[in-house]
Design a protein around this motif. Structure first.
Motif, PDB file in Angstrom:
ATOM      1  N   LEU A  10       0.831  -1.205   0.000  1.00 43.30           N
ATOM      2  CA  LEU A  10       0.000   0.000   0.000  1.00 43.30           C
ATOM      3  C   LEU A  10       0.864   1.253   0.000  1.00 43.30           C
ATOM      4  O   LEU A  10       0.561   2.233  -0.699  1.00 43.30           O
ATOM      5  CB  LEU A  10      -0.937   0.005   1.209  1.00 43.30           C
ATOM      6  CG  LEU A  10      -1.990   1.112   1.227  1.00 43.30           C
ATOM      7  CD1 LEU A  10      -2.888   1.026  -0.001  1.00 43.30           C
ATOM      8  CD2 LEU A  10      -2.826   1.041   2.493  1.00 43.30           C
ATOM      9  N   GLU A  11       1.944   1.230   0.765  1.00 44.28           N
ATOM     10  CA  GLU A  11       2.873   2.372   0.800  1.00 44.28           C
ATOM     11  C   GLU A  11       3.469   2.610  -0.580  1.00 44.28           C
ATOM     12  O   GLU A  11       3.572   3.745  -1.055  1.00 44.28           O
ATOM     13  CB  GLU A  11       3.975   2.098   1.818  1.00 44.28           C
ATOM     14  CG  GLU A  11       5.059   3.156   1.883  1.00 44.28           C
ATOM     15  CD  GLU A  11       6.196   2.740   2.795  1.00 44.28           C
ATOM     16  OE1 GLU A  11       7.269   2.382   2.272  1.00 44.28           O
ATOM     17  OE2 GLU A  11       6.001   2.757   4.025  1.00 44.28           O
ATOM     18  N   PHE A  12       3.846   1.535  -1.241  1.00 41.13           N
ATOM     19  CA  PHE A  12       4.448   1.638  -2.568  1.00 41.13           C
ATOM     20  C   PHE A  12       3.440   2.171  -3.589  1.00 41.13           C
ATOM     21  O   PHE A  12       3.762   3.063  -4.385  1.00 41.13           O
ATOM     22  CB  PHE A  12       4.967   0.278  -3.011  1.00 41.13           C
ATOM     23  CG  PHE A  12       5.425   0.232  -4.437  1.00 41.13           C
ATOM     24  CD1 PHE A  12       6.587   0.874  -4.828  1.00 41.13           C
ATOM     25  CD2 PHE A  12       4.684  -0.446  -5.392  1.00 41.13           C
ATOM     26  CE1 PHE A  12       7.012   0.851  -6.150  1.00 41.13           C
ATOM     27  CE2 PHE A  12       5.102  -0.488  -6.714  1.00 41.13           C
ATOM     28  CZ  PHE A  12       6.259   0.161  -7.089  1.00 41.13           C
ATOM     29  N   LEU A  13       2.216   1.655  -3.580  1.00 36.63           N
ATOM     30  CA  LEU A  13       1.202   2.119  -4.526  1.00 36.63           C
ATOM     31  C   LEU A  13       0.850   3.584  -4.283  1.00 36.63           C
ATOM     32  O   LEU A  13       0.586   4.338  -5.226  1.00 36.63           O
ATOM     33  CB  LEU A  13      -0.047   1.246  -4.430  1.00 36.63           C
ATOM     34  CG  LEU A  13       0.112  -0.200  -4.919  1.00 36.63           C
ATOM     35  CD1 LEU A  13      -1.176  -0.981  -4.699  1.00 36.63           C
ATOM     36  CD2 LEU A  13       0.518  -0.239  -6.380  1.00 36.63           C
ATOM     37  N   SER A  14       0.869   3.991  -3.013  1.00 34.89           N
ATOM     38  CA  SER A  14       0.620   5.401  -2.690  1.00 34.89           C
ATOM     39  C   SER A  14       1.727   6.276  -3.258  1.00 34.89           C
ATOM     40  O   SER A  14       1.471   7.383  -3.752  1.00 34.89           O
ATOM     41  CB  SER A  14       0.522   5.597  -1.173  1.00 34.89           C
ATOM     42  OG  SER A  14      -0.580   4.903  -0.645  1.00 34.89           O
ATOM     43  N   GLU A  15       2.954   5.778  -3.181  1.00 32.18           N
ATOM     44  CA  GLU A  15       4.091   6.505  -3.756  1.00 32.18           C
ATOM     45  C   GLU A  15       3.912   6.677  -5.262  1.00 32.18           C
ATOM     46  O   GLU A  15       4.171   7.743  -5.821  1.00 32.18           O
ATOM     47  CB  GLU A  15       5.391   5.746  -3.454  1.00 32.18           C
ATOM     48  CG  GLU A  15       6.646   6.335  -4.078  1.00 32.18           C
ATOM     49  CD  GLU A  15       7.059   7.663  -3.468  1.00 32.18           C
ATOM     50  OE1 GLU A  15       7.836   8.395  -4.124  1.00 32.18           O
ATOM     51  OE2 GLU A  15       6.626   7.963  -2.339  1.00 32.18           O
TER      52      GLU A  15
END
Length: 263
Positions: free
Chosen positions: A48-53
């Motif tokens: 989720l952190e990566f997709l938000s980035e």
């Protein structure tokens, strides 16, 4: 050890082996992606952190890029319904590209089960999702390494980007080590030494830290099982890979020499 939660390294990605790059989120810049033939991106940070980035940056990923997330603790059930819907759409989008490559390969190579496989069962390579979570970590490492071989068989110029937030996380280090073990028969110590020569920020995996201990055990199993697979299957590597091996070894020597100069 895990990446620092508060900062993202601006260090450029480094080449651990010919066409295999490792770096931080900053490696997702359009400049880097557009100047390299990156066709596989493996995220080694929370999904989720990566997709938000990705959503908050101005990065544009071409539709032919396979995006994987090595995230052992990921579970869709951990998120509320709105986030589940968003994640499901992203998973579906990237899964289509992934499956297209796999189907294309097996259409061209219908008898290749013994050439590209992820374990002793000698079954065609398949992914239920582009997010590799749960199960055995060493199995995920096999899947990613076999996928790299598969795409390189389709297009030998394919390049791979392995990323984490800081660029030196335990999972990204483990994946890089597994690639060196698989492609160059390096053992754990030689793999780690090579990575640290390329990027001194990479810290040894700490057996006193539970997550690192799991990774260490998984790499040990990966190494031992991979040796047994190669001993029992002479045709593990594709013909194209065999033809390219000598050139790859020469390029690897150049990578090592360049790394020594930078120290």
């Amino acid at each position: 050890m895990p990446d620092s939660p508060d900062s993202i390294s601006d260090e450029p990605p480094y080449e651990i082996a010919p066409s295999i790059w490792c770096g931080s989120y900053s490696s997702l810049s359009n400049h880097f992606l557009h100047t390299r033939n990156i066709k596989i991106i493996v995220n080694c940070s929370p999904t989720l952190e990566f997709l938000s980035e990705l959503e908050t940056s101005d990065v544009s990923l071409s539709s032919d890029i396979v995006l994987l997330s090595l995230d052992p603790s990921f579970s869709l059930e951990n998120y509320d319904s709105n986030i589940q819907v968003q994640l499901s759409k992203q998973i579906s989008k990237f899964n289509r590209t992934l499956q297209n490559y796999i189907n294309h390969f097996y259409t061209l190579n219908p008898k290749s089960h013994s050439i590209i496989h992820h374990s002793f069962d000698n079954q065609p390579l398949q992914f239920e999702s582009p997010i590799l979570s749960g199960g055995c970590l060493q199995n995920s490492l096999f899947q990613i390494n076999r996928l790299i071989k598969l795409l390189k068989n389709i297009n030998t110029s394919v390049e791979v980007l392995i990323i984490s937030k800081e660029g030196s996380g335990s999972l990204s280090t483990a994946l890089c080590i597994s690639y060196l073990m698989d492609s160059y028969n390096f053992n754990f110590a030689a793999s780690l030494k090579h990575l640290q020569m390329r990027d001194p920020r990479i810290a040894p995996l700490n057996g006193n830290y539970y997550d690192d201990l799991i990774i260490l055990e998984s790499l040990k199993k990966f190494y031992n099982e991979n040796i047994m697979i190669k001993e029992s299957s002479q045709d593990l590597l594709t013909t194209n890979s065999k033809l390219k091996r000598r050139n790859d070894d020469e390029e690897m020597n150049n990578v090592v020499i360049e790394g020594k100069r930078k120290r």
